[in-house]
Design an enzyme around this catalytic site. Structure first.
Site, short mmCIF file in Angstrom:
data_model
loop_
_atom_site.label_atom_id
_atom_site.label_comp_id
_atom_site.label_asym_id
_atom_site.label_seq_id
_atom_site.Cartn_x
_atom_site.Cartn_y
_atom_site.Cartn_z
N THR A 5 0.82 -1.22 0.00
CA THR A 5 0.00 0.00 0.00
C THR A 5 0.84 1.26 0.00
O THR A 5 0.49 2.26 -0.64
CB THR A 5 -0.92 -0.01 1.24
OG1 THR A 5 -1.74 -1.16 1.18
CG2 THR A 5 -1.79 1.22 1.33
N ASP A 54 1.60 -6.97 -4.26
CA ASP A 54 0.87 -6.95 -2.99
C ASP A 54 1.55 -8.05 -2.16
O ASP A 54 1.81 -9.15 -2.67
CB ASP A 54 -0.60 -7.30 -3.25
CG ASP A 54 -1.43 -7.21 -1.99
OD1 ASP A 54 -2.34 -6.37 -1.95
OD2 ASP A 54 -1.18 -8.00 -1.05
N ARG A 81 -0.20 -25.99 15.70
CA ARG A 81 -0.67 -24.81 16.45
C ARG A 81 -1.57 -25.31 17.55
O ARG A 81 -2.74 -25.65 17.35
CB ARG A 81 -1.44 -23.87 15.52
CG ARG A 81 -0.51 -23.22 14.54
CD ARG A 81 -0.85 -21.78 14.35
NE ARG A 81 -0.26 -20.92 15.35
CZ ARG A 81 -0.49 -19.62 15.45
NH1 ARG A 81 -1.33 -19.06 14.65
NH2 ARG A 81 0.11 -18.90 16.36
N GLN A 103 -1.27 -21.34 19.74
CA GLN A 103 -2.19 -20.43 19.04
C GLN A 103 -2.27 -19.08 19.74
O GLN A 103 -2.76 -18.11 19.16
CB GLN A 103 -3.60 -21.03 18.98
CG GLN A 103 -3.67 -22.28 18.15
CD GLN A 103 -5.04 -22.95 18.19
OE1 GLN A 103 -6.04 -22.33 18.53
NE2 GLN A 103 -5.09 -24.21 17.83
N CYS A 104 -1.83 -19.02 21.01
CA CYS A 104 -1.88 -17.75 21.73
C CYS A 104 -0.82 -16.81 21.17
O CYS A 104 0.27 -17.24 20.80
CB CYS A 104 -1.57 -17.95 23.21
SG CYS A 104 -2.81 -18.93 24.04
N1 ASP Z 1 -2.35 -5.95 0.90
C1 ASP Z 1 -1.32 -4.96 1.16
C2 ASP Z 1 0.02 -5.69 1.15
O1 ASP Z 1 0.33 -6.36 2.10
C3 ASP Z 1 -1.57 -4.30 2.45
C4 ASP Z 1 -0.51 -3.30 2.87
O2 ASP Z 1 0.38 -2.93 2.15
O3 ASP Z 1 -0.61 -2.83 3.99
O4 ASP Z 1 0.74 -5.58 0.20
#
Ligand code: ASP
Length: 348
Positions: free
Chosen positions: A14, A57, A247, A279-280
């Protein structure tokens, strides 16, 4: 003082997008124009270079891609004092963990950061994350007569927190403090000043190495009440499987059903290394606390202490490529390689 040379590596996520003025859709940001967008960069006393991998991504992350990032950092190591890796938040904790095991004794800062809102959005958290990450990567160790960098390990800087990379975990899909370190303190208090916890920072010694091959024959068996032995058997029958993480519940507990335990024992006889990870999110596996956990230890499932799932997965992938049999994989896994686990005798 000469400004530190910092390499900024863009991998996607992002942080690297901007809203298109016409359509409102997100499109990749041109990092060549970083200085124009974030003029504050000029005020940082660093010499900044920039390189980009084809942006993804981070949900599309793969072991090959980790190899690509690790190779790039390793081959640029001598040219720069520090590195900032821009990365999506979704798998940032996995990448930070993987890099800590793939680049032992790197001895220079590798600071991963990203953002929840794109850098081109007015309320973005990306700007502050990026600027502080660069500042951290460019920090000299004033106590070092040889003027080395202060941070010499893989870290995550996100939302005012500086975390050891292989202790980090994404816990929040929306908040600006998305990444946490549940079982290890933050490496710095970040406010008006960045106050480092020097007592916690790693001081690796020895020659830097690159382990670029990973063995992805690692799976995670997540226990749920009434899970059937068949379901577990099915998962442990994956061709090429080298290690499986169970887990478990609480402090490392699992059903006592002899059928279930028998399936685990059979997998181990086939050479599969089994690890007990709770899992905690907070706390440690103490597999002898309850009979339900002791049963696993008795049949040879390795209690993993307070390691995160992300660190356990990536440590196993790196080590499985280096150790061909179960017991040498176990011996290597038990060792603390990059500050990823608290030694058993100091946990409580
Ligand atoms: N889906 C995006 C990624 O991990 C989310 C982010 O960048 O925060 O590339």
């Amino acid at each position: 003082m000469t400004p530190a040379r910092i390499l900024l590596v863009y991998t996607g996520g992002t942080i690297g997008s901007v809203e298109d003025a016409d359509s409102g859709a997100l499109r990749p940001f041109e990092f060549e124009h970083l200085r124009a967008r974030i003029p504050e960069i000029e005020a940082l006393e660093v010499q900044l270079d920039f390189e980009s991998l084809s942006p993804i991504d981070s949900s599309d992350m793969t072991a090959e891609r980790w190899g690509e990032i690790a190779r790039l950092l390793f081959h640029r190591r001598d040219r720069y004092e520090g590195f900032v890796v821009l990365h999506g938040t979704d798998t940032m904790a996995y990448t930070a963990s993987a890099l800590s095991f793939m680049l032992p004794q790197f001895g220079k800062p590798i600071v991963l950061t990203g953002s929840q809102l794109p850098i081109g959005v007015v309320r973005t958290d990306g700007k502050e994350n990026l600027l502080t990450a660069i500042e951290i990567a460019g920090k000299w160790d004033s106590a070092d007569p040889d003027r080395g960098p202060l941070v010499r390990e893989v870290v995550v800087y996100f939302g005012d927190d500086l975390l050891r990379g292989n202790r980090s975990h994404k816990q929040d899909a929306e908040g600006f403090q998305a990444l946490v370190s549940p079982n290890f303190p933050a490496l710095a208090e970040v406010g008006v000043h960045v106050r480092f916890r020097r007592d916690l920072l790693l001081r690796p010694r020895g020659e830097a190495k690159l382990y670029e091959q990973l063995d992805t024959g690692v799976t995670v068996v997540h226990l749920i009440p009434s899970i059937t032995p068949e379901a577990v058997a099915h998962q442990l029958a994956i061709p090429g499987l080298r290690a499986a993480i169970l887990r478990t519940y609480g402090s490392g507990n699992a059903p006592r059903d002899p059928l279930f335990l028998g399936i685990l024992s059979a997998a181990q006889e086939r050479g599969i290394f089994l690890v007990n990870v709770t899992q905690c999110t907070v706390g440690s596996v103490d597999a002898n606390r309850y009979v339900t956990g002791a049963g696993l230890t008795r049949i040879g499932v390795e209690p993993s202490l307070d390691i995160t799932l992300e660190a356990a997965v990536t440590k196993l992938m790196v080590l499985a490529a280096l150790h061909q049999d179960r017991e040498s994989l176990r011996a290597a896994f038990k060792m603390d390689l990059a500050g990823e686990q608290t030694p058993a005798d100091t946990i409580r």
